[in-house]
Enzyme design. Structure first.
Site, PDB file in Angstrom:
ATOM      1  N   LYS A 137       0.857   7.178   4.976  1.00 21.16           N
ATOM      2  CA  LYS A 137       0.384   5.790   4.878  1.00 21.16           C
ATOM      3  C   LYS A 137      -0.336   5.327   6.140  1.00 21.16           C
ATOM      4  O   LYS A 137      -0.622   4.149   6.293  1.00 21.16           O
ATOM      5  CB  LYS A 137       1.570   4.868   4.587  1.00 21.16           C
ATOM      6  CG  LYS A 137       2.298   5.202   3.282  1.00 21.16           C
ATOM      7  CD  LYS A 137       3.403   4.199   3.049  1.00 21.16           C
ATOM      8  CE  LYS A 137       4.363   4.662   1.974  1.00 21.16           C
ATOM      9  NZ  LYS A 137       5.494   3.740   1.845  1.00 21.16           N
ATOM     10  N   PRO A 145       0.824  -1.212   0.000  1.00 17.94           N
ATOM     11  CA  PRO A 145       0.000   0.000   0.000  1.00 17.94           C
ATOM     12  C   PRO A 145       0.861   1.267   0.000  1.00 17.94           C
ATOM     13  O   PRO A 145       1.796   1.383   0.773  1.00 17.94           O
ATOM     14  CB  PRO A 145      -0.788  -0.105   1.299  1.00 17.94           C
ATOM     15  CG  PRO A 145      -0.704  -1.535   1.697  1.00 17.94           C
ATOM     16  CD  PRO A 145       0.605  -2.016   1.184  1.00 17.94           C
ATOM     17  N   GLU A 146       0.541   2.180  -0.887  1.00 13.59           N
ATOM     18  CA  GLU A 146       1.184   3.489  -0.865  1.00 13.59           C
ATOM     19  C   GLU A 146       0.124   4.506  -0.479  1.00 13.59           C
ATOM     20  O   GLU A 146      -1.023   4.145  -0.199  1.00 13.59           O
ATOM     21  CB  GLU A 146       1.803   3.791  -2.232  1.00 13.59           C
ATOM     22  CG  GLU A 146       2.803   2.713  -2.635  1.00 13.59           C
ATOM     23  CD  GLU A 146       3.724   3.114  -3.779  1.00 13.59           C
ATOM     24  OE1 GLU A 146       3.895   4.322  -4.010  1.00 13.59           O
ATOM     25  OE2 GLU A 146       4.275   2.217  -4.417  1.00 13.59           O
ATOM     26  N   ARG A 194      15.467  -2.129  -1.822  1.00 14.73           N
ATOM     27  CA  ARG A 194      14.166  -2.051  -2.486  1.00 14.73           C
ATOM     28  C   ARG A 194      14.395  -2.030  -3.999  1.00 14.73           C
ATOM     29  O   ARG A 194      15.345  -1.423  -4.477  1.00 14.73           O
ATOM     30  CB  ARG A 194      13.430  -0.774  -2.069  1.00 14.73           C
ATOM     31  CG  ARG A 194      13.275  -0.597  -0.570  1.00 14.73           C
ATOM     32  CD  ARG A 194      12.243  -1.531   0.004  1.00 14.73           C
ATOM     33  NE  ARG A 194      10.945  -1.362  -0.625  1.00 14.73           N
ATOM     34  CZ  ARG A 194      10.054  -0.453  -0.251  1.00 14.73           C
ATOM     35  NH1 ARG A 194      10.311   0.362   0.734  1.00 14.73           N
ATOM     36  NH2 ARG A 194       8.899  -0.359  -0.860  1.00 14.73           N
TER      37      ARG A 194
END
Ligand SMILES: [Zn+2]
Length: 281
Positions: free
Chosen positions: A55, A2-3, A265
């Site tokens: 977030k 989720p962003e 990442r």
């Protein structure tokens, strides 16, 4: 993962389902929530507002209590009608809030806690956040200043730092850098303010594109195809993210994925389109 756009949409959906409604049943498998529920019951309170900050998702209840959750990697919030079958297994359930109309379920959220408004204001996880990319009073100048504070860091990692801008995740990091033709490993110090401002504005534009509602009214789903390209075809919705080895949509060069950096990442970029900034000190 989720962003900010996902959390924003989830908060909007939950707000529509819950705001102004009384909680008739509360259930949590997390001890820190159950303890609060035992002391000061959640059932009987009214949901005043649901909103996102970066977030984080905040459910504000009457009687000065806020449920803060963070979805981390796999968390999600779903809204069901009573009796409707859940789309995730019961074992993934962490929190259930029920009103007369809806059953709202948090699955696999890793962070969930009750806070008073005052505690929340002092919560380091929120107090340290940079300007919320989807926030109403987004301060782009402040975002640039905070990015500037990460001089030696690559711009891709700096965009991910929630203390610089709140809401950008790994997908938008690569997409924003591509859109502005900035190599994601370029140190922030090698970029001028104008370039940083362009990156910040594009980040906001991309996230806004993904929270806009295509059809007015009704309940929106929490999931959905994320897009940055404005192309109708769902398989062409992103410029570079997840497209390693595939041809660049602009120049045809093969898209590269690289996993360097402190958290390893994945970072996607076009070695030709984004080359101009790559070799700077
Ligand atoms: Zn290219």
């Amino acid at each position: 993962m989720p962003e900010g756009d996902t959390v924003f949409r989830a908060a909007r959906t939950l707000h529509r389902a819950l705001a102004g409604k009384q909680v008739v049943r509360f259930e949590a498998v997390l001890a820190q929530l159950s303890r609060v529920d035992d002391d000061v019951p959640i059932a009987g309170r009214t949901v005043e507002r649901v909103r996102s900050v970066g977030k984080h998702l905040l459910v504000e209840l009457s009687g000065d209590l806020v449920l803060r959750t963070h979805m981390r990697m796999n968390g999600s919030w779903h809204v069901y009608r009573h009796g409707e079958r859940w789309q995730r297994p019961r074992a993934s359930m962490r929190v259930v809030l029920e009103t007369a109309d809806f059953q709202v379920v948090a699955f696999d959220v890793l962070v969930a806690e009750f806070r008073t408004a005052r505690e929340l204001a002092r919560d380091p996880a929120l107090a340290a956040l940079g300007p919320d990319v989807l926030g109403a009073g987004f301060d782009e100048g402040e975002a640039v200043r905070r990015l500037r504070g990460h001089g030696a860091m690559g711009i891709g990692d700096a965009l991910l730092d929630q203390r610089a801008l709140a809401g950008i995740g790994n997908v938008f990091k690569s997409e924003v850098c591509f859109a502005e033709r900035v190599h994601p490993f370029t140190p922030v110090a090698a970029l001028d303010d104008e370039t940083l401002l362009r990156l910040v504005r594009t980040a906001r534009r991309f996230l806004e594109m993904n929270v806009r509602e295509s059809s007015g009214g009704g309940m929106v789903t929490v999931t959905g195809v994320r897009r940055t390209t404005r192309r109708g075809d769902p398989s062409a919705s992103l410029w570079v993210y997840g497209r390693a080895g595939k041809p660049c949509r602009v120049c045809g060069e093969r898209i590269v994925v690289d996993r360097r950096g402190p958290q390893a990442r994945s970072t996607y970029f076009c070695p030709r389109c984004e080359a101009s900034t790559a070799s700077r000190p």
